[in-house]
Design an enzyme around this catalytic site. Structure first.
Site, PDB file in Angstrom:
ATOM      1  N   THR A  44      39.128  41.637  35.899  1.00  0.00           N
ATOM      2  CA  THR A  44      39.276  40.604  34.875  1.00  0.00           C
ATOM      3  C   THR A  44      37.967  40.384  34.128  1.00  0.00           C
ATOM      4  OG1 THR A  44      39.023  39.003  36.680  1.00  0.00           O
ATOM      5  CG2 THR A  44      41.238  39.412  35.885  1.00  0.00           C
ATOM      6  N   THR A  45      36.825  40.515  34.810  1.00  0.00           N
ATOM      7  CA  THR A  45      35.533  40.431  34.128  1.00  0.00           C
ATOM      8  C   THR A  45      35.355  41.589  33.155  1.00  0.00           C
ATOM      9  OG1 THR A  45      34.578  39.307  36.047  1.00  0.00           O
ATOM     10  CG2 THR A  45      33.024  40.269  34.481  1.00  0.00           C
ATOM     11  N   TYR A 107      51.268  34.731  35.258  1.00  0.00           N
ATOM     12  CA  TYR A 107      52.319  34.169  34.397  1.00  0.00           C
ATOM     13  C   TYR A 107      53.698  34.166  35.057  1.00  0.00           C
ATOM     14  CZ  TYR A 107      55.014  32.844  30.303  1.00  0.00           C
ATOM     15  OH  TYR A 107      55.841  32.165  29.450  1.00  0.00           O
ATOM     16  N   TYR A 133      43.740  40.469  45.432  1.00  0.00           N
ATOM     17  CA  TYR A 133      42.876  39.585  44.638  1.00  0.00           C
ATOM     18  C   TYR A 133      43.627  38.304  44.329  1.00  0.00           C
ATOM     19  CZ  TYR A 133      39.940  38.205  40.568  1.00  0.00           C
ATOM     20  OH  TYR A 133      39.133  37.545  39.664  1.00  0.00           O
ATOM     21  N   ARG A 138      43.020  31.476  37.422  1.00  0.00           N
ATOM     22  CA  ARG A 138      43.258  32.307  36.241  1.00  0.00           C
ATOM     23  C   ARG A 138      44.715  32.760  36.135  1.00  0.00           C
ATOM     24  NH1 ARG A 138      38.163  33.932  33.364  1.00  0.00           N
ATOM     25  NH2 ARG A 138      39.586  35.184  32.134  1.00  0.00           N
ATOM     26  N   LYS A 161      39.947  39.900  47.868  1.00  0.00           N
ATOM     27  CA  LYS A 161      38.967  39.131  47.107  1.00  0.00           C
ATOM     28  C   LYS A 161      39.512  37.717  46.977  1.00  0.00           C
ATOM     29  CE  LYS A 161      36.798  38.750  42.517  1.00  0.00           C
ATOM     30  NZ  LYS A 161      36.705  39.326  41.154  1.00  0.00           N
ATOM     31  N   ILE A 203      32.454  40.030  45.450  1.00  0.00           N
ATOM     32  CA  ILE A 203      32.722  40.705  44.180  1.00  0.00           C
ATOM     33  C   ILE A 203      32.285  39.726  43.107  1.00  0.00           C
ATOM     34  CG2 ILE A 203      34.457  41.706  42.668  1.00  0.00           C
ATOM     35  CD1 ILE A 203      35.981  42.597  45.145  1.00  0.00           C
TER      36      ILE A 203
END
Length: 292
Positions: A44-45, A107, A133, A138, A161, A203
Site C-alpha cells: 500500500t505504501t 471495501y 496483512y 485502511r 503484518k 514492515i
C-alpha cells in the site's frame, strides 16, 4: 523465517506520475547498503491501488532483479478479488519473489469465514510463502486473531503484518500462534513494543528514510534489549508520527524527495504534501539527523 527491518518501499515516480526505474534501483542498493533485511514491493505504501496490472508485475520483477538475492523481496499481491490476488501471487512466484504480502480485502467487508476462505484459496493455489496483512484503518476490514490462528495451520502462510497498532492484541496473537507464524508489526509507532513482546520484525514506512536506524532498533528489540531499542528509537519517534500527517505515502515520498533520493512524483487521487505540512516533516527529518 521472515524477520527484521523490512522497508515498505515507495514506488518512485517522475513528476508526471510515470515510474522512475533508475531511482528504484538506487533506492534498493541504498537499502542493501544500510542493512535493511528486506523490502515489500508494491504494498500500500507503494501505491498498489493506482498501478496498472502490467506495472505491478514489472515492478515486482525489477525489485527481485535489483535485489539479486542480497535482501528478501516480498511482493504485495493482495486484492479484494480473490482471483486477482491469486493471479498476482502466481506472477510473484514466477519471477522468484521470496514471499507475498496479502492485504485483507478492502471495501467488500467479508465475514471472518470469508476472510479465512479467501486466504486459504490463495495459499492452496500458489506455492510461495505468504504474509497476511491486517490494516483495518485502511481497509474497513479487521481480521480477528482467531481467524489468523486458523490460517496459521497452512504451510504456505508464514507470517502476518499486524498494523492494528494494538500491542496487547498483538501479544495475544503471538502467544496463540507460537512458532507457527511470525508476527510482524506494520505500525512504526508501536513496532518496538510489539517486537519486545515477541514480534519478529517491522514492515516499516519510516525505514524508507531511516533504514540504518530502523535496522538497529529492530535488531535490539527482537533481541529483547529494551535499553538499546529505546535509544535507537528515540530519534525516530517524531518521524513515526509526522510521516502520517497526511495519508501515507504522501509524506514519506515528499521526505525522500527532500533528501534528494528521488523526484516528488505521486499519482492521483494522492497529491503532493501540502505546504502547511512540509515544515512538520522537515523538522522530523532534522530531528532524526537526516537533514541539516
Amino acid at each position: 523465517m521472515i524477520s527484521g527491518s523490512i522497508v515498505a518501499i515507495v514506488t518512485p515516480m517522475h513528476a508526471d506520475g510515470s515510474i522512475d526505474w533508475e531511482a528504484l534501483s538506487r533506492l534498493i542498493d541504498w537499502h542493501v547498503e544500510q542493512g535493511s533485511d528486506g523490502i515489500v514491493a508494491v504494498g500500500t505504501t507503494g501505491e498498489s491501488a493506482t498501478l496498472a496490472m502490467d506495472e505491478h508485475k514489472m515492478f515486482i520483477k525489477a525489485c527481485v532483479d535489483q535485489a539479486a538475492g542480497r535482501m528478501t523481496v516480498i511482493a504485495g499481491t493482495g486484492a479484494n478479488s480473490t482471483s486477482e490476488a491469486i493471479e498476482l501471487t502466481e506472477v510473484a512466484r514466477e519471477v522468484n519473489a521470496d514471499a507475498c504480502l496479502l492485504v485483507t480485502p478492502y471495501y467488500n467487508k467479508p465475514t471472518q469465514e470469508g476472510l479465512y476462505q479467501h486466504f486459504m484459496a490463495i495459499a492452496d493455489a500458489v506455492d510461495i510463502p505468504q504474509v497476511l496483512y491486517n490494516v483495518p484503518g485502511r481497509t474497513a476490514c479487521d481480521m480477528q486473531n482467531a481467524t489468523t490462528v486458523r490460517l496459521a495451520e497452512h504451510p504456505n502462510i508464514v507470517a502476518i503484518k499486524d498494523a492494528t497498532g494494538d500491542v496487547a492484541r498483538g501479544r495475544e496473537l503471538i502467544e496463540a500462534v507460537g512458532d507457527k507464524l511470525a508476527v510482524l508489526s506494520g505500525d512504526d509507532a508501536t513496532a518496538m513494543e510489539l517486537m519486545l513482546a515477541g514480534g519478529k520484525g517491522d514492515i516499516s514506512v519510516t525505514a524508507n528514510v531511516a533504514p540504518a536506524a530502523m535496522k538497529a532498533m529492530c535488531d535490539a528489540a527482537i533481541a529483547g534489549d529494551r535499553a538499546a531499542a529505546e535509544a535507537a528509537n528515540a530519534p525516530l519517534l517524531m518521524l513515526h508520527e509526522r510521516l502520517f500527517v497526511e495519508a501515507n505515502p504522501i509524506p514519506v515520498k515528499w521526505a525522500l524527495a527532500e533528501m534528494g533520493m528521488m523526484e516528488n512524483g505521486i499519482r492521483l487521487p494522492m497529491t503532493p504534501l501540502s505546504e502547511g505540512a512540509q515544515p512538520q516533516v522537515r523538522e522530523a527529518l532534522r530531528h532524526a539527523g537526516l537533514l541539516k
